[in-house]
Design an enzyme around this catalytic site. Structure first.
Site, PDB file in Angstrom:
ATOM      1  N   ASP B 307      -4.220  -0.108  -7.560  1.00 47.51           N
ATOM      2  CA  ASP B 307      -4.123   0.055  -6.255  1.00 47.51           C
ATOM      3  C   ASP B 307      -5.025   1.365  -5.893  1.00 47.51           C
ATOM      4  OD1 ASP B 307      -3.324  -2.150  -5.118  1.00 47.51           O
ATOM      5  OD2 ASP B 307      -0.977  -1.584  -5.595  1.00 47.51           O
ATOM      6  N   GLU B 348      -3.957  13.262   8.981  1.00 52.15           N
ATOM      7  CA  GLU B 348      -5.238  13.429   9.356  1.00 52.15           C
ATOM      8  C   GLU B 348      -5.427  14.604  10.202  1.00 52.15           C
ATOM      9  OE1 GLU B 348      -6.342   9.673  10.829  1.00 52.15           O
ATOM     10  OE2 GLU B 348      -5.785   8.640   9.248  1.00 52.15           O
ATOM     11  N   ALA B 405      -1.098   6.652  19.011  1.00 53.78           N
ATOM     12  CA  ALA B 405      -1.677   5.333  18.681  1.00 53.78           C
ATOM     13  C   ALA B 405      -2.484   4.524  19.561  1.00 53.78           C
ATOM     14  CB  ALA B 405      -0.697   4.365  17.830  1.00 53.78           C
ATOM     15  N   ARG B 408      -5.348   7.006  20.812  1.00 53.20           N
ATOM     16  CA  ARG B 408      -6.222   7.306  19.561  1.00 53.20           C
ATOM     17  C   ARG B 408      -6.967   8.931  19.755  1.00 53.20           C
ATOM     18  NH1 ARG B 408      -9.645   2.924  16.985  1.00 53.20           N
ATOM     19  NH2 ARG B 408     -10.363   2.515  18.964  1.00 53.20           N
ATOM     20  N   SER B 410      -6.214  13.266  20.527  1.00 51.98           N
ATOM     21  CA  SER B 410      -5.279  14.240  20.589  1.00 51.98           C
ATOM     22  C   SER B 410      -6.546  15.543  21.276  1.00 51.98           C
ATOM     23  CB  SER B 410      -4.658  14.661  19.563  1.00 51.98           C
ATOM     24  OG  SER B 410      -5.593  15.301  18.520  1.00 51.98           O
ATOM     25  N   LYS B 421     -10.251  15.486  20.391  1.00 54.98           N
ATOM     26  CA  LYS B 421     -10.834  14.810  19.139  1.00 54.98           C
ATOM     27  C   LYS B 421     -10.243  13.453  18.898  1.00 54.98           C
ATOM     28  CE  LYS B 421      -8.003  14.160  15.904  1.00 54.98           C
ATOM     29  NZ  LYS B 421      -6.746  14.435  16.224  1.00 54.98           N
ATOM     30  N   ASP B 544       4.283  -2.710  -6.786  1.00 53.59           N
ATOM     31  CA  ASP B 544       5.808  -2.377  -6.457  1.00 53.59           C
ATOM     32  C   ASP B 544       6.151  -3.546  -5.323  1.00 53.59           C
ATOM     33  OD1 ASP B 544       4.017  -1.763  -4.332  1.00 53.59           O
ATOM     34  OD2 ASP B 544       4.574   0.434  -4.456  1.00 53.59           O
ATOM     35  N   ASP B 548       3.186  -8.402  -4.699  1.00 55.35           N
ATOM     36  CA  ASP B 548       2.427  -8.198  -6.047  1.00 55.35           C
ATOM     37  C   ASP B 548       3.199  -9.122  -7.118  1.00 55.35           C
ATOM     38  OD1 ASP B 548       0.680  -6.383  -5.100  1.00 55.35           O
ATOM     39  OD2 ASP B 548       2.158  -4.629  -5.565  1.00 55.35           O
TER      40      ASP B 548
END
Lengths: 569, 708
Positions: B307, B348, B405, B408, B410, B421, B544, B548
């Site tokens: 993964d 981020e 969110a 998108r 700030s 940005k 996990d 899967d």
């Protein structure tokens, strides 16, 4: 040893190496049924044979059906040959009027030619009618060789295919091997032999008056035709008792050269055919390299030991520089006698141009050991190739473990099933060779047959069972093997060496064919490198040879040391 | 990795003493017959013992010699059983402590799913589907899934990791293991496995080797060794007849000695120890395998499915570069991005700040908070300026726009500037720049970032576009080298990711994987595994999540994370207690090491035979054929000391190689040919030469002590 001698040996192998590729390619195409320049003539014959036998050439067989066909064909071949020998006296083309062959000798001889061994408990020119020689023995010379090739083809296809249920058609492989390979080559070689002075006639014998005024009967017959297939098919059964030491069976140095070349040609080229058919020619060459290395080393040791000679005889005033010339032909000399002895035992031919029993201890040990290693150097036609594949399976198993991967050969994983059959095949040879030798060595009636006292007598017995089990056919002179005990037990040894070995091999082929071919990665151990060739040689010597060390120590090895210390028996 | 695997010392008396006892118990022929080579040795030892007793009783023969041969043949068998016992003993301590946790477990079975009324029963009488309540301080009675509640759980009994983990209902953190302890809060657990078949049970069985079955490769090797034993049995038995030809009568004692030295006792004696030690090594790496077969398959793996997130990359995108439009300096853009990101608490956002202050050398300015700072971003700002201590001369922030969110983006407003940005389209909308008015350089920078698989963010000051921030998935340091090592082993790595193909390709090339599966669904994974397997390849993967599970079950080696769901753990054939996705690489190495150790010792064992022949054959026949003295190249003192020395060497070499069998032959990722060359040299050539020196040495001691 001399430079000239080594040049002769070198030139011989050069000629064989040059022939390998063209012959190997020709065979690969022929076995696949592709048209070649002989097809216009032989194609109709081939189709006619299938039609007559009711064989569907397109229908392939699984490993079991293939094995059963091979066994049925061999059983029928045995019955026919046995009958011919038993009723020889009443059959035509018997100018010398030879009697029926006794039961034990007929059994031994029939098995011998059936298994491509050509052990001869009889003297050809004094026992066999022309009909028995041609319709009986020579026919088996062809088809026993073709049977070996067929088994090798089944093994080859097992590696060439992926997830396959079938291995080819035994009847088709048998027919093609005979028609396109053995027959045309035998015609060419026979004509060459005739040109070199070998007799080819239906006359029984001629009478001559010798210089002393004595009448001598000189045996003649269709010699050249039998000689050609004897060498090409790695059969080895001579027309005359003296085999290729007889001037009519091997008149000159040139015919000697052609004989060795013919022995080596098909069986070596088949290894190339293997590489070609599995799509990895380097694999073929790797096998050839391992075979050639051991074979040339063996020839070198014989050449060295024989040139060194026997110090006991030197002490008696014999010329030391000639080496040990006892039992050798002057027209061949040390080098080509050594080459012939090495090649005929490295291959399962068993024809001889000198008496191996007269060699020095080490000089006699090497031919014996070359057979004991499993007849894979390069072995009999077909049988040498599949014997080599068994060793390769064992070698990759050990190598694979050492690099931390489930072993694989040519992309086929080697697992428990393959190991089981490979070990079974490997086990047959020492069980037969050492088992029969040990029993004979303590049986007073069997020991009575030996020709020489001391360790050499044991060597004679050991050599006989080695030769029979290895389907070689050569002998260590001296042993009077035409007794019911030897005829029978040697016959069983030959059957074990051929069929008890071939059946597990075909079972391996069936299991390998069914596997998926895994693509190679850098974690896969490459099986065409010098490293692998070295490992393969080591495996052949250790798994194929180590178990014979005690027996050899009591025969030729002690003989050699005794000779050096001046002891006689 | 939480715990560095440390092998217990070989000389630990806690292991050695019980092993001595176990070595004798294992002499039981019914047990020993599983190991044909050692079984033959035992039969032969018993036979020689009988002859020894006969010699003693009748006063014939040489009882001193026969007795010593018999003793050393028994030692050979004992050393082999001892090796196995030591290997088992090393796992035993761990198994015992596990069993202790398990023995007195009680369960509080819920009477109904809704209530909290319970009845206390023994954990062993729980059935699959039962609901149990576990509260702080209690041990979880069995494996299962949390159906209600959330709790911190101490799983150190299983993982050796003392930091507690969170277990809660739903999602990928719902699986709990019996024997682990709830530290806080409470959970309701639905029992998923019957008692006796739980994770701990399997672990105990595995460690103790009770359920040990021969793996396919072990079976193939056993066939080879049994075959060799038969071959040498033929050679030795027939030697009696061959010797009889020359009038030599060989005693059963010397023939037995020859047989035992020739058959591959070294590898035969160590074979099961190697297998057990391999599993033990895995356990010390905190991986539990359900079968030895899986460990072996790991050594054969051709393709690793990994993964992307968490294995190859850190799992969240980080700022990698600032790309200003013409007329804006790097510093200007970096400052603007830094200030605009102060109110972005996402990883981020923090990475942008880190890039600006780190690589670009900007200072985080002191800021004073807006008076009516009711936005949730204020804490972040406070954090950014160091605990909110406002300094004089600090930037007076008018308003903070936290990252959300929905928007998108700030940013901050101060001194009439409005720094923002965020996602490119959001920023374009904020700045009021229409598509056709976007500067070409800005457009180019955005395209460039997207093309290389990154995520472009835009920075604007009011309606002025300042530049682009390049966000990308950061590949873990060192991972590329690991993949290169895998490639050298011959293993392809395939990255599985939900990203689009462009992003996936960029990360794949940066991480150095051989292939990638982009926009992968669980079905895609399963399909890919099936396709590879049809080509004859062996696949390993780790996972996990419940989704899967099918792929884990399909893969030849499926490694589930201990933190994963019960379904994943059931489907996999290994469980990684550390939940480290790169553990697969170690597992592969352990698998390879296991096979290599077997192969190397087999080669060694067979190569040994040459020297033993040279010791014993001349000794047997020297009286009949004095010329054979020439074969006594080691110059051994007497025939009897030669035979005894070979037998002693053959027994001692087993003991000498126990440490190697337990530790394993070192694996180096150097490619198959180089590996073989090295091992052939060490174990092949070494095995050929070493016994010559070894037997000579033993002979010197034997004759100095006048043992025969």
């Amino acid at each position: 040893m001399s430079i000239i001698g080594w040049l002769q040996i070198g030139l011989l192998f050069l000629a064989v190496f040059l022939a390998i590729k063209p012959l190997g390619l020709y065979m690969a195409r022929g076995f696949a049924g592709e048209r070649n320049f002989l097809s216009p003539v032989l194609g109709p014959v081939e189709r006619g044979l299938y039609l007559a036998a009711g064989v569907d050439a397109k229908k392939e067989q699984g490993w079991l059906a293939y094995t059963l066909s091979m066994l049925a064909f061999s059983a029928a071949g045995f019955a026919l040959l046995y009958a011919i020998l038993r009723f020889q006296g009443s059959l035509p083309v018997n100018p010398q009027g030879f009697a029926d062959v006794p039961a034990d000798l007929a059994f031994n001889t029939a098995v011998s030619f059936l298994t491509n061994t050509n052990w001869q408990s009889y003297g050809g020119e004094t026992t066999m009618s022309h009909f028995s020689q041609m319709a009986g023995l020579t026919v088996q010379n062809f088809v026993s060789a073709a049977t070996g090739i067929a088994i090798a083809l089944a093994v080859t296809r097992a590696f060439a295919r992926s997830g396959a249920a079938t291995l080819g058609n035994f009847w088709v492989d048998l027919t093609r091997a005979t028609l396109y390979v053995l027959l045309p080559l035998a015609v060419v070689v026979a004509l060459a032999f005739v040109a070199m002075g070998m007799p080819q006639t239906f006359n029984g014998s001629v009478s001559a008056t010798t210089l002393e005024g004595v009448q001598q009967t000189i045996a003649l017959g269709p010699v050249a035709s039998q000689e050609a297939i004897k060498q090409l098919g790695t059969n080895g059964g001579g027309f005359f008792n003296a085999n290729a030491a007889h001037p009519f069976e091997n008149p000159s140095a040139l015919s000697n050269y052609l004989s060795i070349f013919a022995m080596l040609s098909i069986t070596s080229a088949l290894v190339y055919t293997f590489g070609q058919m599995v799509g990895d020619r380097r694999q073929g060459w790797a096998f050839i390299a391992a075979m050639a290395t051991l074979l040339i080393a063996g020839i070198g040791v014989i050449y060295w030991a024989e040139s060194y000679g026997n110090p006991i005889l030197h002490g008696l005033g014999l010329e030391a520089s000639l080496g040990n010339m006892e039992g050798k032909e002057v027209r061949f000399g040390q080098a080509m006698s050594a080459a012939y002895a090495g090649v005929t035992t490295g291959i399962s031919t068993g024809a001889v141009n000198g008496m191996h029993g007269s060699f020095t201890g080490i000089g006699g040990l090497v031919p014996m050991l070359l057979i004991q290693l499993g007849e894979v150097l390069p072995g009999g036609v077909g049988s040498g190739l599949y014997g080599m594949v068994v060793f390769a399976i064992l070698a990759v198993f050990v190598a694979g473990l050492m690099v931390g991967r489930t072993p694989e050969l040519l992309g086929k994983k080697i697992e428990g099933r393959e190991m089981k059959y490979a070990m079974l095949a490997i086990l047959i040879l020492p069980a037969s060779i050492l088992g029969f030798t040990a029993i004979s060595a303590v049986m007073p009636s069997a020991v009575a047959s030996i020709g020489t006292a001391g360790p050499h007598g044991l060597s004679e017995i050991l050599y006989a069972y080695t030769s029979a089990t290895g389907n070689n056919g050569s002998a260590f002179g001296g042993l009077s093997a035409n007794t019911p005990w030897y005829n029978t037990t040697l016959g069983f040894a030959m059957l074990l060496g051929r069929f008890a070995y071939a059946i597990p091999v075909l079972a391996i082929a069936g299991s390998i064919a069914a596997k998926t071919r895994v693509p190679a990665s850098t974690g896969t151990f490459p099986t065409h490198t010098p490293l692998f060739v070295g490992l393969l040689i080591g495996i052949i010597l250790i798994l194929g040879g180590l178990q014979y060390f005690p027996a050899l120590a009591l025969g030729p090895i002690v003989e050699q040391f005794a000779m050096l210390s001046g002891q006689t028996f | 990795m939480s715990s560095k695997p440390v092998a217990p010392s070989l000389l630990d008396p806690a292991i050695l003493l019980p092993a001595f006892k176990a070595a004798f118990i294992k002499l039981d022929p019914r047990q020993l017959i599983r190991n044909p080579v050692i079984f033959v040795t035992e039969v032969v030892a018993a036979m020689v013992t009988v002859f020894f007793i006969r010699d003693l009783a009748t006063g014939t023969g040489s009882p001193l010699f026969t007795g010593q041969i018999a003793a050393w043949l028994w030692f050979t068998v004992l050393f082999a059983t001892f090796a196995e016992a030591v290997a088992e003993g090393r796992g035993k301590a761990q198994a015992d402590s596990l069993r202790r946790t398990k023995s007195e477990l009680m369960a509080r079975k819920l009477v109904s799913a809704e209530g909290r009324e319970t009845q206390t029963i023994a954990a062993t009488s729980l059935k699959v589907g039962d609901l149990v309540l576990v509260e702080a301080g209690e041990l979880i009675p069995g494996d299962g899934d949390v159906v209600e509640g959330v709790a911190s759980v101490n799983e150190s009994a299983i993982t050796g990791e003392s930091a507690p983990v969170i277990r809660e209902s739903g999602g990928d953190r719902s699986a709990v293991t019996g024997g682990t302890q709830v530290l806080s809060d409470w959970i309701k657990v639905r029992i998923g496995t019957a008692p006796g078949d739980t994770f701990v049970d399997r672990m105990i069985a595995l460690i103790e080797g009770a359920q040990r079955q021969k793996t396919p490769n072990e079976i193939a090797l056993s066939i080879l060794l049994s075959g060799l034993t038969l071959v040498f049995l033929v050679a030795v038995v027939t030697l009696w007849g061959l010797a009889g030809y020359s009038g030599t009568v060989l005693s059963v004692t010397v023939l037995s000695a020859l047989l035992v030295t020739l058959i591959p006792t070294t590898i035969g004696g160590l074979l099961s120890a190697i297998g057990i030690a391999g599993m033990d090594r895995l356990v010390r790496f905190n991986v539990i395998a359900t079968s030895g077969r899986a460990v072996e398959a790991a050594g054969d793996v051709d393709t690793l499915l990994l993964d992307k997130t968490g294995t190859i990359t850190f799992g969240n995108r980080m700022a990698a570069n600032f790309m200003p439009v013409p007329g804006v300096t790097d510093a200007e853009l970096a400052d603007a991005a830094l200030l605009a990101s102060l109110a972005d608490e996402t990883p981020e956002g923090r990475s942008i700040a880190a890039l600006a202050t780190g690589e670009f050398g900007r200072q985080t300015p002191a800021v004073s908070l807006p008076v009516s700072g009711k936005q949730s971003g204020r804490e972040v700002v406070a954090l950014a300026v160091g605990g909110g201590s406002v300094q004089s001369g600090a930037l007076a922030i008018d308003a903070v726009v936290p990252f959300a969110a929905e928007t998108r983006l700030s940013g901050v407003d101060f001194a009439g500037r409005r720094l923002r940005k965020g996602a490119v389209d959001s920023i374009l909308k904020f700045a009021g720049v229409r598509d056709e008015n976007v500067p070409a350089e800005f457009r180019r920078a955005v395209d460039q970032v997207a093309r290389t698989g990154g995520t472009p963010l835009a920075v604007a000051d009011g309606n002025r576009l300042l530049g682009v921030i390049h966000l990308k998935d950061v590949v873990k340091p060192g991972i590329k080298e690991r993949f290169a090592a895998l490639r050298a082993m011959g293993i392809r790595t395939v990255m599985v990711t939900g990203d689009n193909p462009v992003t996936a390709a960029a990360i794949a090339s940066e991480a150095g994987v051989d292939d990638f599966l982009a926009e992968a669904t669980p079905e895609d994974k399963l399909g890919y595994i099936r396709k590879e397997q049809q080509g004859g390849r062996l696949i390993a993967m780790c996972g996990d999540g419940t989704n899967d599970a099918p792929a884990l079950a399909q893969a030849d080696v499926g490694v589930a994370m201990q933190t994963g769901t019960q379904a994943a753990r059931e489907a996999a054939n290994m469980v990684d207690l550390d939940s480290s996705p790169t553990k697969l690489i170690e597992i592969v190495e352990i698998g390879k090491q296991l096979l290599m150790t077997r192969g190397s010792l087999t080669t060694f064992s067979i190569a040994n035979d040459v020297a033993k022949y040279f010791a014993i054959i001349p000794a047997l026949f020297i009286t009949t054929y004095p010329a054979l003295a020439a074969l006594n190249i080691m110059g051994l003192t007497s025939p009897q000391s030669a035979i005894l020395s070979a037998v002693i060497f053959n027994a001692l070499i087993i003991v000498a190689l126990i440490p190697l069998a337990l530790k394993g032959v070192k694996y180096r990722p150097v490619g198959a040919a180089a590996l073989l060359r090295r091992n052939l040299l060490v174990y092949g050539l070494g095995g050929l030469i070493l016994p010559f020196a070894g037997i000579k040495l033993v002979d010197v001691v034997v004759s100095a002590l006048n043992l025969v």
